[in-house]
Scaffold this motif. Structure first.
Motif, short mmCIF file in Angstrom:
data_model
loop_
_atom_site.label_atom_id
_atom_site.label_comp_id
_atom_site.label_asym_id
_atom_site.label_seq_id
_atom_site.Cartn_x
_atom_site.Cartn_y
_atom_site.Cartn_z
N GLN A 1 0.85 -1.19 0.00
CA GLN A 1 0.00 0.00 0.00
C GLN A 1 0.89 1.25 0.00
O GLN A 1 1.05 1.90 1.02
CB GLN A 1 -0.94 0.01 1.21
N PRO A 2 1.49 1.57 -1.13
CA PRO A 2 2.40 2.73 -1.18
C PRO A 2 1.67 4.04 -0.91
O PRO A 2 0.47 4.17 -1.16
CB PRO A 2 2.95 2.68 -2.61
N VAL A 3 2.41 4.99 -0.38
CA VAL A 3 1.89 6.33 -0.11
C VAL A 3 2.63 7.31 -1.01
O VAL A 3 3.87 7.27 -1.10
CB VAL A 3 2.09 6.71 1.37
N PHE A 4 1.89 8.19 -1.67
CA PHE A 4 2.47 9.19 -2.57
C PHE A 4 2.29 10.57 -1.94
O PHE A 4 1.20 10.90 -1.47
CB PHE A 4 1.78 9.15 -3.94
N THR A 5 3.34 11.37 -1.92
CA THR A 5 3.28 12.67 -1.28
C THR A 5 3.87 13.75 -2.18
O THR A 5 4.72 13.48 -3.02
CB THR A 5 4.04 12.68 0.06
N ASP A 6 3.43 14.97 -1.94
CA ASP A 6 4.03 16.14 -2.59
C ASP A 6 5.39 16.40 -1.93
O ASP A 6 5.46 16.54 -0.70
CB ASP A 6 3.10 17.34 -2.41
N PRO A 7 6.48 16.46 -2.70
CA PRO A 7 7.79 16.68 -2.08
C PRO A 7 7.86 17.93 -1.22
O PRO A 7 8.54 17.95 -0.19
CB PRO A 7 8.73 16.79 -3.29
N ASN A 8 7.16 19.00 -1.62
CA ASN A 8 7.23 20.26 -0.88
C ASN A 8 6.35 20.27 0.37
O ASN A 8 6.39 21.23 1.14
CB ASN A 8 6.84 21.42 -1.80
N ALA A 9 5.56 19.22 0.57
CA ALA A 9 4.74 19.10 1.78
C ALA A 9 5.24 17.99 2.69
O ALA A 9 4.69 17.77 3.76
CB ALA A 9 3.28 18.85 1.41
N THR A 10 6.29 17.28 2.28
CA THR A 10 6.81 16.14 3.03
C THR A 10 7.86 16.62 4.03
O THR A 10 8.84 17.25 3.67
CB THR A 10 7.42 15.11 2.07
N VAL A 11 7.65 16.32 5.32
CA VAL A 11 8.51 16.80 6.39
C VAL A 11 9.53 15.76 6.82
O VAL A 11 10.72 16.04 6.93
CB VAL A 11 7.66 17.25 7.61
N ALA A 12 9.07 14.52 7.09
CA ALA A 12 9.96 13.50 7.63
C ALA A 12 9.36 12.12 7.38
O ALA A 12 8.17 11.99 7.08
CB ALA A 12 10.20 13.72 9.13
N TRP A 13 10.20 11.09 7.53
CA TRP A 13 9.70 9.73 7.42
C TRP A 13 10.62 8.79 8.18
O TRP A 13 11.74 9.13 8.54
CB TRP A 13 9.59 9.30 5.95
N SER A 14 10.11 7.58 8.46
CA SER A 14 10.88 6.61 9.23
C SER A 14 12.13 6.21 8.46
O SER A 14 12.13 6.12 7.23
CB SER A 14 10.02 5.38 9.56
N GLY A 15 13.19 5.95 9.21
CA GLY A 15 14.50 5.77 8.60
C GLY A 15 14.64 4.55 7.73
O GLY A 15 15.57 4.46 6.93
N ASN A 16 13.72 3.58 7.85
CA ASN A 16 13.82 2.37 7.03
C ASN A 16 13.22 2.56 5.64
O ASN A 16 13.37 1.68 4.78
CB ASN A 16 13.11 1.21 7.72
N LEU A 17 12.56 3.68 5.38
CA LEU A 17 11.94 3.93 4.08
C LEU A 17 12.90 4.71 3.17
O LEU A 17 13.61 5.60 3.64
CB LEU A 17 10.64 4.71 4.23
N ASN A 18 12.87 4.37 1.90
CA ASN A 18 13.67 5.07 0.90
C ASN A 18 12.75 5.50 -0.24
O ASN A 18 12.46 4.70 -1.14
CB ASN A 18 14.79 4.17 0.36
N PRO A 19 12.27 6.73 -0.22
CA PRO A 19 11.30 7.15 -1.24
C PRO A 19 11.92 7.20 -2.62
O PRO A 19 13.11 7.47 -2.79
CB PRO A 19 10.87 8.53 -0.77
N ASP A 20 11.08 6.96 -3.59
CA ASP A 20 11.49 7.05 -4.98
C ASP A 20 10.69 8.17 -5.64
O ASP A 20 9.62 8.56 -5.16
CB ASP A 20 11.22 5.72 -5.69
N LEU A 21 11.22 8.69 -6.72
CA LEU A 21 10.52 9.74 -7.46
C LEU A 21 9.47 9.09 -8.35
O LEU A 21 9.74 8.14 -9.08
CB LEU A 21 11.51 10.53 -8.31
#
Length: 234
Positions: free
Chosen positions: A168-188
Motif C-alpha cells: 500500500q504505497p503512499v504518494f506525497t508532494d515533495p514540498n509538503a513532506t517533512v519526515a519519514w521513518s528511517g527504514n523507508l527510501n522514497p522514490d521519485l
C-alpha cells in the motif's frame, strides 16, 4: 474586553522555570534548550539565550570531506551551528510548529529545511537522492538522523503522520513532506503527460513514492524553493 495589565501579561507568558529536559517546547512555536554541553541547531534559529553560551557555525570540513562533498552535490542550503556552554537557548523558525522526537536507537529522515536542532551524539548524514529528484523537489535535501537522543523538527501548521504498509504505497508532494521513518527510501514518481508540457496539467505531476512499512509526516502546506532558501539564510 481583551486588555490585561502588563504584569498579568508577563506572568501569563513567562517561561516554565520547572522545565529541565534538554529540549522543552515553551509553546508550539518556540523550543527551549536547557544547555549543559553542546547541541546542533539550524543557523539563524536562535531568538534568545541566557547564561554563558557560544555559537559557532559548522566548519566546512568539520564533519569530514565526504559530507562536505555531499553538500556540494546536493546543493544543500541549510547550515548548522553549534551551541556550547551552560544556559538556556530559545530556537524558532519563522513561526513553524515545533515537534520534539526522542530517538531510541532508531532513525528518521527529515527534510533539511525542517530540521531545527538535535542532541549532540545523534549521528547525521545527508541522504543522496537522484539529482533530478532534488531539482524537481525545489532543491530541498534530506538529512538522516540515527542513534539515541532528541531531535526537534518543524512544520507549517499541525503535521499529519500517514502509515505506510506493505503493498500500500503512499504518494506525497515533495514540498509538503517533512519526515519519514528511517527504514523507508522514497522514490521519485512522475505522472507526466502531453498536457503537462503544455502547462495544462494538474500541477501534481511529481510525487515521492513510499513503499514498505513505516510512516511519513506531512504538513498542510507546500513550501516553495524560494521560501526554503529564505529560511535557510535567515
Amino acid at each position: 474586553m481583551c486588555a490585561i495589565s502588563v504584569q498579568d501579561f508577563v506572568r501569563s507568558k513567562a517561561q516554565n522555570n520547572a522545565a529541565n529536559a534538554l529540549f522543552e517546547c515553551e509553546n508550539p512555536y518556540l523550543l527551549e534548550v536547557n544547555l549543559n554541553g553542546r547541541v546542533w541547531a539550524k543557523v539563524g534559529a536562535m531568538v534568545a539565550y541566557t547564561g554563558r553560551v557560544k555559537f559557532t557555525r559548522e566548519g566546512m570540513l568539520e564533519q569530514g570531506l565526504e559530507k562536505m562533498l555531499k553538500k556540494m552535490v546536493t546543493g544543500e542550503g541549510t547550515a548548522l551551528m553549534k551551541a556550547e556552554g551552560q544556559g538556556r537557548v530559545y530556537l524558532a523558525d519563522k513561526g513553524k510548529k515545533v515537534q520534539v522526537l526522542q530517538l531510541n536507537n532508531d532513525a528518521i529522515t527529515v527534510n533539511g529545511n525542517d530540521l531545527l536542532a538535535f542532541q549532540d551524539g545523534v549521528q547525521w548524514d545527508i541522504t543522496m537522492m537522484r539529482r533530478v529528484a532534488g531539482m524537481l523537489a525545489g532543491g530541498l535535501f534530506n538529512v538522516r538522523l540515527s542513534g539515541t537522543g532528541m531531535v526537534a523538527i518543524t512544520s507549517h501548521f499541525d503535521p499529519l503522520a500517514l502509515e505506510v504498509l506493505p503493498g500500500q504505497p503512499v504518494f506525497t508532494d515533495p514540498n509538503a513532506t517533512v519526515a519519514w521513518s528511517g527504514n523507508l527510501n522514497p522514490d521519485l514518481h512522475t505522472d507526466l503527460s502531453f498536457k503537462t508540457f503544455l502547462g495544462r496539467g494538474s500541477g501534481e505531476s511529481i510525487q515521492l513514492k513510499f513503499e514498505g512499512q513505516g510512516w511519513v509526516m506531512l504538513q498542510p502546506y507546500e513550501e516553495t524553493v524560494m521560501q526554503a532558501n529564505s529560511s535557510a539564510g535567515a
